[in-house]
Enzyme design. Sequence first.
Site, PDB file in Angstrom:
ATOM      1  N   ARG A  68       0.831  -1.215   0.000  1.00 32.37           N
ATOM      2  CA  ARG A  68       0.000   0.000   0.000  1.00 32.37           C
ATOM      3  C   ARG A  68       0.866   1.266   0.000  1.00 32.37           C
ATOM      4  O   ARG A  68       0.542   2.253  -0.658  1.00 32.37           O
ATOM      5  CB  ARG A  68      -0.912  -0.017   1.229  1.00 32.37           C
ATOM      6  CG  ARG A  68      -1.910   1.137   1.309  1.00 32.37           C
ATOM      7  CD  ARG A  68      -2.877   0.887   2.456  1.00 32.37           C
ATOM      8  NE  ARG A  68      -3.902   1.914   2.560  1.00 32.37           N
ATOM      9  CZ  ARG A  68      -3.924   2.884   3.454  1.00 32.37           C
ATOM     10  NH1 ARG A  68      -2.926   2.990   4.350  1.00 32.37           N
ATOM     11  NH2 ARG A  68      -4.899   3.768   3.493  1.00 32.37           N
ATOM     12  N   HIS A  72       0.568   4.489  -2.498  1.00 32.92           N
ATOM     13  CA  HIS A  72       0.329   5.837  -1.983  1.00 32.92           C
ATOM     14  C   HIS A  72       1.503   6.767  -2.260  1.00 32.92           C
ATOM     15  O   HIS A  72       1.333   7.980  -2.283  1.00 32.92           O
ATOM     16  CB  HIS A  72       0.009   5.771  -0.485  1.00 32.92           C
ATOM     17  CG  HIS A  72      -1.381   5.316  -0.198  1.00 32.92           C
ATOM     18  ND1 HIS A  72      -2.106   5.744   0.900  1.00 32.92           N
ATOM     19  CD2 HIS A  72      -2.210   4.480  -0.880  1.00 32.92           C
ATOM     20  CE1 HIS A  72      -3.298   5.169   0.883  1.00 32.92           C
ATOM     21  NE2 HIS A  72      -3.383   4.397  -0.184  1.00 32.92           N
ATOM     22  N   VAL A  76       1.397  10.246  -5.721  1.00 31.00           N
ATOM     23  CA  VAL A  76       1.676  11.628  -5.294  1.00 31.00           C
ATOM     24  C   VAL A  76       3.068  12.018  -5.781  1.00 31.00           C
ATOM     25  O   VAL A  76       4.061  11.519  -5.275  1.00 31.00           O
ATOM     26  CB  VAL A  76       1.607  11.743  -3.752  1.00 31.00           C
ATOM     27  CG1 VAL A  76       1.794  13.204  -3.326  1.00 31.00           C
ATOM     28  CG2 VAL A  76       0.284  11.209  -3.225  1.00 31.00           C
ATOM     29  N   GLY A  78       4.694  11.068  -8.166  1.00 27.96           N
ATOM     30  CA  GLY A  78       5.455   9.970  -8.753  1.00 27.96           C
ATOM     31  C   GLY A  78       6.118   9.097  -7.706  1.00 27.96           C
ATOM     32  O   GLY A  78       6.052   9.360  -6.496  1.00 27.96           O
ATOM     33  N   ASN A 100      -3.571   8.536   4.640  1.00 26.29           N
ATOM     34  CA  ASN A 100      -2.446   7.919   5.359  1.00 26.29           C
ATOM     35  C   ASN A 100      -2.532   7.993   6.875  1.00 26.29           C
ATOM     36  O   ASN A 100      -2.004   7.128   7.576  1.00 26.29           O
ATOM     37  CB  ASN A 100      -1.129   8.565   4.912  1.00 26.29           C
ATOM     38  CG  ASN A 100      -0.811   8.293   3.452  1.00 26.29           C
ATOM     39  OD1 ASN A 100      -1.155   7.242   2.916  1.00 26.29           O
ATOM     40  ND2 ASN A 100      -0.169   9.253   2.794  1.00 26.29           N
ATOM     41  N   PRO A 169      -6.877   7.487  -4.710  1.00 29.00           N
ATOM     42  CA  PRO A 169      -8.282   7.058  -4.711  1.00 29.00           C
ATOM     43  C   PRO A 169      -8.766   6.753  -3.295  1.00 29.00           C
ATOM     44  O   PRO A 169      -8.042   6.137  -2.506  1.00 29.00           O
ATOM     45  CB  PRO A 169      -8.264   5.791  -5.576  1.00 29.00           C
ATOM     46  CG  PRO A 169      -7.076   5.971  -6.471  1.00 29.00           C
ATOM     47  CD  PRO A 169      -6.045   6.671  -5.617  1.00 29.00           C
ATOM     48  N   HIS A 199      -6.211  -5.803  -2.886  1.00 25.51           N
ATOM     49  CA  HIS A 199      -7.070  -5.884  -1.703  1.00 25.51           C
ATOM     50  C   HIS A 199      -7.430  -7.340  -1.368  1.00 25.51           C
ATOM     51  O   HIS A 199      -8.285  -7.582  -0.531  1.00 25.51           O
ATOM     52  CB  HIS A 199      -8.339  -5.047  -1.892  1.00 25.51           C
ATOM     53  CG  HIS A 199      -8.097  -3.585  -1.740  1.00 25.51           C
ATOM     54  ND1 HIS A 199      -9.079  -2.628  -1.884  1.00 25.51           N
ATOM     55  CD2 HIS A 199      -6.959  -2.888  -1.455  1.00 25.51           C
ATOM     56  CE1 HIS A 199      -8.553  -1.420  -1.702  1.00 25.51           C
ATOM     57  NE2 HIS A 199      -7.274  -1.566  -1.437  1.00 25.51           N
ATOM     58  N   ASP A 251     -10.439  -9.100   2.285  1.00 25.41           N
ATOM     59  CA  ASP A 251     -10.867 -10.336   1.622  1.00 25.41           C
ATOM     60  C   ASP A 251     -11.084 -11.375   2.714  1.00 25.41           C
ATOM     61  O   ASP A 251     -10.138 -11.983   3.199  1.00 25.41           O
ATOM     62  CB  ASP A 251      -9.785 -10.782   0.626  1.00 25.41           C
ATOM     63  CG  ASP A 251     -10.024 -12.188   0.068  1.00 25.41           C
ATOM     64  OD1 ASP A 251     -11.088 -12.772   0.352  1.00 25.41           O
ATOM     65  OD2 ASP A 251      -9.133 -12.693  -0.634  1.00 25.41           O
ATOM     66  N   ASP A 259      -4.460 -13.991  -3.865  1.00 24.83           N
ATOM     67  CA  ASP A 259      -5.113 -14.807  -4.886  1.00 24.83           C
ATOM     68  C   ASP A 259      -6.284 -14.029  -5.479  1.00 24.83           C
ATOM     69  O   ASP A 259      -6.460 -12.846  -5.199  1.00 24.83           O
ATOM     70  CB  ASP A 259      -5.579 -16.145  -4.288  1.00 24.83           C
ATOM     71  CG  ASP A 259      -6.528 -15.969  -3.101  1.00 24.83           C
ATOM     72  OD1 ASP A 259      -7.161 -14.888  -2.984  1.00 24.83           O
ATOM     73  OD2 ASP A 259      -6.654 -16.898  -2.278  1.00 24.83           O
TER      74      ASP A 259
END
Length: 333
Positions: A68, A72, A76, A78, A100, A169, A199, A251, A259
């Site tokens: 993540r 993130h 921002v 690059g 964050n 997002p 996710h 998940d 997976d």
Amino acid sequence: MAQCMKMSLLFVFTLLAFAPLCLCWKGNGGYLYPQFYDNSCPQAQEIVKSIVAKAVAKEARMAASLLRLHFHDCFVKGCDASILLDSSGSIISEKLSNPNRNSARGFEVLDEIKAAVEKECPHTVSCADILALAARDSTVLSGGPSWEVPLGRRDSRGASLSGSNNNIPAPNNTFQTILTKYKLQGLNLVDLVATSGSHTIGNARCTSFRQRLYNQSGNGQPDYTLDQSYARQLRGRCPQSGGDQNLFFLDFASPTKFDNSYFKNLLAYKGLLSSDQILFTKSEASMELVKQYAADNHLFFQQFAKSMIKMGNISPLTGSRGEIRKNCRKINA
């Protein structure tokens, strides 16, 4: 002589034919390529991998946290490790942004990697490259696909709190808003659906999806895109008020295994975040991709690797731009 010339030309054409396999990506002032540290710090990738492996063995959730952080960071300014900077002097840390604050984590693992790499090869390997490698290793350690990481990024000398607030997002963004945020980074719908598959591991806080449970969509209507028996389970630990930081698996089917069950959950209307479920309900094109990835784990893995390489190439600093930070949390003196 003519025969030699012929053979040379054949060799050149053969190289050109296979050039895409080199995974060379043009950055600002230079190229990213997997062999970047082969001479200057040949142990770099092994050091990153071993420390990430130790951290994930200690806490499986760390794999998702490191993955993540790479997302993130890249969305921002690059892929420049700006997310790793603490507030100091004129810098206001991106760690304080809405996406964050109270959720970005794994910084201590990156500190440990940086210290080990600096000991082996002082002032050579960037924090941005360490972040990209840690994301790949986290994916593999969780059972996901591997890919060669193009390297050669340099670190930024600044952060962007507003960029972090506006470009990443958010769980409650509309489908069109999320797609626009991807397109602004040079990514497309396929990249959006494939990378959302990350996710399949990790957690989300109650505050990230509460509005789906309590008709807080603005029109007072229940969220019919959420399976109601699943919603009842979630309400047990995500009350209408309080419990903001309570964690839930993104998940529920295989929370620590990388997976395609994430996509299978979407087919059953059991996507935890609104930003997950809308991939199956708001666009025919994305719905088709969700179905394909739910049916074919190999296809998902293949595209995830491609999209991660593409995302890792968002506006990298190369050549003489930026710097190689000695400490990922602060710019060099």
